[in-house]
Design a protein around this motif. Structure first.
Motif, PDB file in Angstrom:
ATOM      1  N   VAL A  27       6.031 -70.282 -16.206  1.00 48.06           N
ATOM      2  CA  VAL A  27       6.269 -70.027 -14.782  1.00 48.06           C
ATOM      3  C   VAL A  27       7.762 -70.096 -14.450  1.00 48.06           C
ATOM      4  CG1 VAL A  27       3.970 -70.740 -14.024  1.00 48.06           C
ATOM      5  CG2 VAL A  27       5.779 -72.445 -14.186  1.00 48.06           C
ATOM      6  N   LYS A  28       8.579 -69.923 -15.470  1.00 43.70           N
ATOM      7  CA  LYS A  28      10.031 -69.948 -15.287  1.00 43.70           C
ATOM      8  C   LYS A  28      10.418 -68.890 -14.262  1.00 43.70           C
ATOM      9  CE  LYS A  28      11.855 -70.395 -19.158  1.00 43.70           C
ATOM     10  NZ  LYS A  28      12.234 -69.984 -20.494  1.00 43.70           N
ATOM     11  N   GLY A  29      11.158 -69.296 -13.245  1.00 34.80           N
ATOM     12  CA  GLY A  29      11.586 -68.379 -12.204  1.00 34.80           C
ATOM     13  C   GLY A  29      10.552 -68.186 -11.102  1.00 34.80           C
ATOM     14  N   LYS A  30       9.355 -68.745 -11.287  1.00 38.72           N
ATOM     15  CA  LYS A  30       8.293 -68.617 -10.277  1.00 38.72           C
ATOM     16  C   LYS A  30       7.991 -69.941  -9.597  1.00 38.72           C
ATOM     17  CE  LYS A  30       6.289 -64.851 -12.802  1.00 38.72           C
ATOM     18  NZ  LYS A  30       5.456 -64.498 -13.901  1.00 38.72           N
ATOM     19  N   SER A  31       8.470 -71.024 -10.187  1.00 37.85           N
ATOM     20  CA  SER A  31       8.236 -72.355  -9.647  1.00 37.85           C
ATOM     21  C   SER A  31       9.553 -73.126  -9.638  1.00 37.85           C
ATOM     22  CB  SER A  31       7.209 -73.101 -10.509  1.00 37.85           C
ATOM     23  OG  SER A  31       7.141 -74.455 -10.124  1.00 37.85           O
ATOM     24  N   ASP A  35       8.994 -75.200 -15.596  1.00 33.83           N
ATOM     25  CA  ASP A  35       9.124 -73.927 -16.295  1.00 33.83           C
ATOM     26  C   ASP A  35       7.846 -73.542 -17.026  1.00 33.83           C
ATOM     27  OD1 ASP A  35      11.752 -73.567 -15.513  1.00 33.83           O
ATOM     28  OD2 ASP A  35      12.568 -74.568 -17.281  1.00 33.83           O
TER      29      ASP A  35
END
Length: 75
Positions: A27-31, A35
């Protein structure tokens, strides 16, 4: 500790506790909190609680702050 080291620590902890259906989600860049997320199941409520406890203990011992743990509630 680098992301791959953290991932290995958690993956190995789950495998050591005989977790079932281990899955990781990038989820890197989404949370803004993490990550990577890990999901796993167990064979009973007690097994799932033991898995959650063991992963949290090993992560704390490695110097990580635990922001939340699922799997410790009643089923």
């Amino acid at each position: 500790m680098k992301l791959n080291e953290i991932t290995d620590l958690i993956q190995n902890s789950l495998e050591d506790m005989k977790a079932v259906d281990i899955t990781s989600l990038d989820v890197k860049g989404k949370s803004s909190l993490t990550d990577i997320l890990f999901f796993a199941t167990g064979n009973s409520t007690r097994h799932v609680k033991s898995i959650a406890d063991e992963v949290a203990i090993k992560a704390k011992a490695a110097g990580f702050e635990i922001l939340g743990v699922e799997g410790k509630g009643s089923a």
